[in-house]
Design a protein around this motif. Structure first.
Motif, PDB file in Angstrom:
ATOM      1  N   THR A  96      -0.434   4.344  -2.087  1.00 43.86           N
ATOM      2  CA  THR A  96      -1.446   5.300  -1.665  1.00 43.86           C
ATOM      3  C   THR A  96      -0.858   6.457  -0.873  1.00 43.86           C
ATOM      4  OG1 THR A  96      -1.921   4.041   0.359  1.00 43.86           O
ATOM      5  CG2 THR A  96      -3.189   3.478  -1.602  1.00 43.86           C
TER       6      THR A  96
ATOM      7  N   GLY B  19      -9.972  -2.947  -6.017  1.00 43.66           N
ATOM      8  CA  GLY B  19     -10.485  -3.711  -4.891  1.00 43.66           C
ATOM      9  C   GLY B  19     -11.623  -4.634  -5.291  1.00 43.66           C
TER      10      GLY B  19
ATOM     11  N   PHE C  62      -7.110   2.228  -6.936  1.00 45.89           N
ATOM     12  CA  PHE C  62      -7.185   1.450  -5.698  1.00 45.89           C
ATOM     13  C   PHE C  62      -8.610   0.951  -5.470  1.00 45.89           C
ATOM     14  CE2 PHE C  62      -6.544   1.443  -0.877  1.00 45.89           C
ATOM     15  CZ  PHE C  62      -5.698   0.346  -0.887  1.00 45.89           C
TER      16      PHE C  62
ATOM     17  N   SER D 174      -4.307  -2.372  -4.586  1.00 48.37           N
ATOM     18  CA  SER D 174      -5.645  -2.743  -4.140  1.00 48.37           C
ATOM     19  C   SER D 174      -5.746  -4.151  -3.568  1.00 48.37           C
ATOM     20  CB  SER D 174      -6.641  -2.588  -5.292  1.00 48.37           C
ATOM     21  OG  SER D 174      -6.351  -3.506  -6.339  1.00 48.37           O
TER      22      SER D 174
ATOM     23  N   MET E  62     -14.295   0.220  -2.407  1.00 52.19           N
ATOM     24  CA  MET E  62     -14.177   0.974  -3.653  1.00 52.19           C
ATOM     25  C   MET E  62     -14.870   2.331  -3.524  1.00 52.19           C
ATOM     26  SD  MET E  62     -15.767   0.161  -7.440  1.00 52.19           S
ATOM     27  CE  MET E  62     -17.456   0.366  -6.819  1.00 52.19           C
TER      28      MET E  62
ATOM     29  N   THR F 205       0.811  -1.221   0.000  1.00 56.18           N
ATOM     30  CA  THR F 205       0.000   0.000   0.000  1.00 56.18           C
ATOM     31  C   THR F 205       0.845   1.273   0.000  1.00 56.18           C
ATOM     32  OG1 THR F 205      -0.248  -0.272   2.411  1.00 56.18           O
ATOM     33  CG2 THR F 205      -2.059  -1.018   1.026  1.00 56.18           C
TER      34      THR F 205
END
Length: 411
Positions: free
Chosen positions: A39, A75, A71, A126, A356, A36
Motif C-alpha cells: 500500500t 479484506g 486491498f 489485505s 473495504m 502492507t
C-alpha cells in the motif's frame, strides 16, 4: 495456556489476555509490517512512473487506486475466509497474491500492466490488515482496544520503514528491479513469520480460539444497517485521509524540495500514525470505539487545515508528523466498534466490509486529488475537498455516538 491431559492425547485451551495472546500479537504485528508494504510502495514510485511512462498525475494515480481496490475487496474475501477457516489460510493466499503482483509490476512496460499488477499487490496485502485486526480482537478481552491498535499499527510501521528503502532501491537499481526484489523478499519473510504464527496457534487449530460474547454497546440498529452506516462513515474519513498520504511525495517534488524529502515526511507521518494507533487503542479501552473515532476525526480535520497555510520545508515536516499523530487511530476504531456492537463470529467479515469501503474512499481520495491537481495546478483545492468529506464523517459518527448514549440512558 492451560493444558489438560486425557489418555492418549493433550488438549490445550487458549486463555485471552495471556502471555500466549501477546506472543501471537507480536508475531501478527511483524507480519503486518511486512505485508502492507504494497500500500506504500506505489506512493514512492508514482513520480518516477509518471515521468518514465509520460502520463498525467491523475493517470499515474490509478495504480494506487487499483491497489486500494484490491486491498479493499481482499479484506472482505480474506475476512470471510478467516471467519470460516482461520487467519492462517487467509494469509497464505495473501502471500501468493503479493508475490505475483510485485513480479508483475517489475516486468511492466505499460501503465495498464503496472496498474493491474497493483490490484494483486493490494489483494495480497489485505489479509494482514482488517482480518488480522479482527482476529487479534478475539485474543483479548480487557485489553482489546490496544490489541487491535497494535495489530493495525503494522500498516503504519510498514509505511515508516519501507518508503526510504524503496526510494534508495529505485535510485540505485530502478523501479522495476526494486519491485521484483520486494516481491521475493516480502514473500519469503511473510512465509517464515506465518509458519511461526501457526506454531503459536497450534497445529490442530485451523481457527484461533478467542472469546464469544454479547455486544457491549447497543445502537439499536441491525448488524447489516450498522455495517452500512459505518461503511459510509469510513468512506468519508478516508477520502480526506488520502490527500496527504498519497500526494505528500509529489507535493514536495512540486515545491522543489525533492522526492527524498517527501519520502521522509511520509515516513514521519506514518511513524507517528503507529504511535497514534496504539494510543487510540488505550483511549478506546476507556471511552469506547465511537468516542475514540470522533476524537480522531476532529483531530484529522485540524491537521488537514494546517496544510492549507504552511508549505515551507520545516513546517511541512511538523504538519505531517501532526497529521500522523492525529489520524492514526481512526481506521482501527472501526474494528473496535464492530467488536463492541456485533456478533463475534462475524467479526472478520464485517470489519473487512467496513475497511473495504474505507479503502474505496482512500482510492477515490487519492485519484480525485490527482485530478484536482491536474485541473488547478495546486493541491490547495484538493485539501479543501478533503475537509468537506471529513466534515461528513464527523457528523455521521456524532449521530451514532449520541444514539448509543441515548440507548444506554434508557437501558
Amino acid at each position: 495456556m492451560i493444558t489438560s491431559s486425557a489418555p492418549g492425547r493433550s488438549v490445550s485451551t487458549f486463555v485471552p489476555d495471556s502471555p500466549a495472546a501477546w506472543r501471537r500479537l507480536l508475531i501478527a504485528l511483524a507480519i503486518a509490517a511486512v505485508g502492507t508494504v504494497g500500500t506504500w510502495s506505489v506512493v514512492v514510485v508514482l513520480p518516477m512512473v509518471q515521468a518514465e511512462l509520460g502520463v498525467t498525475r491523475g493517470a499515474a494515480s490509478l495504480a494506487y487506486t487499483l491497489a486500494m481496490i484490491g486491498f479493499a475487496l481482499g479484506g472482505v474475501v480474506t475476512g470471510r475466509l478467516t471467519d470460516r477457516l482461520g487467519i492462517i489460510p487467509a494469509m497464505g493466499m495473501g502471500i501468493l497474491s503479493l508475490l505475483f503482483g510485485y513480479l508483475g509490476a517489475g516486468i511492466s512496460t505499460a501503465l495498464w500492466q503496472f496498474a493491474v499488477a497493483h490490484f494483486f499487490i493490494g489483494l495480497g496485502a489485505s489479509a494482514t490488515f482488517a482480518p488480522l485486526m479482527a482476529e487479534a480482537s478475539r485474543w483479548f478481552v480487557r485489553r482489546r482496544g490496544i490489541a487491535v491498535g497494535i495489530a493495525g499499527s503494522g500498516y503504519y510501521l510498514s509505511g515508516a520503514f519501507w518508503p526510504p528503502l524503496i526510494e534508495r532501491g529505485i535510485a540505485q537499481y530502478g523501479w522495476q528491479m526494486t519491485h521484483i526484489a520486494l516481491g521475493i523478499l516480502c514473500g519469503a519473510a511473510m512465509t517464515v513469520l506465518l509458519l511461526i504464527l501457526r506454531l503459536s496457534i497450534g497445529r490442530s487449530q485451523q481457527r484461533s480460539l478467542g472469546t464469544e460474547g454479547r455486544p457491549s454497546v447497543d445502537i439499536d440498529l441491525s448488524p447489516n444497517a450498522l455495517t452500512a452506516v459505518l461503511s459510509v462513515a469510513s468512506f468519508f474519513c478516508c477520502t480526506a485521509m488520502a490527500v496527504p498520504q498519497v500526494h505528500i511525495v509529489a507535493l514536495c517534488g512540486d515545491l522543489g524540495y525533492g522526492v527524498a524529502r517527501g519520502v521522509e515526511m511520509l515516513s514521519l507521518m506514518l511513524a507517528f500514525g503507529a504511535v497514534s494507533r496504539i494510543g487510540s487503542g488505550l483511549i478506546a479501552d476507556r471511552l469506547g470505539g465511537l468516542a475514540t473515532l470522533l476524537i480522531g476525526s476532529v483531530a484529522q480535520a485540524s491537521a488537514l487545515t494546517m496544510y492549507l497555510f504552511f508549505d515551507g520545508l520545516t513546517p511541512l515536516y511538523v504538519v505531517s508528523a501532526l497529521f500522523g499523530l492525529f489520524h492514526g487511530g481512526i481506521v482501527s476504531s472501526y474494528a473496535i466498534i464492530v467488536r463492541e456492537t456485533m456478533p463475534t463470529r462475524e467479526a472478520a467479515t464485517r470489519v473487512g466490509t467496513v475497511i473495504m469501503v474505507s479503502l474505496f474512499g482512500m482510492s477515490f481520495g487519492g485519484w480525485i486529488s490527482g485530478v484536482i491537481f491536474d485541473m488547478t495546478g495546486s493541491y490547495k483545492v484538493a485539501f479543501l475537498n478533503g475537509l468537506g468529506w471529513n466534515a461528513l464523517n464527523v457528523a455521521t459518527v456524532l449521530l451514532l455516538l449520541l444514539r448509543s448514549r441515548r440507548r444506554a440512558a434508557f437501558a
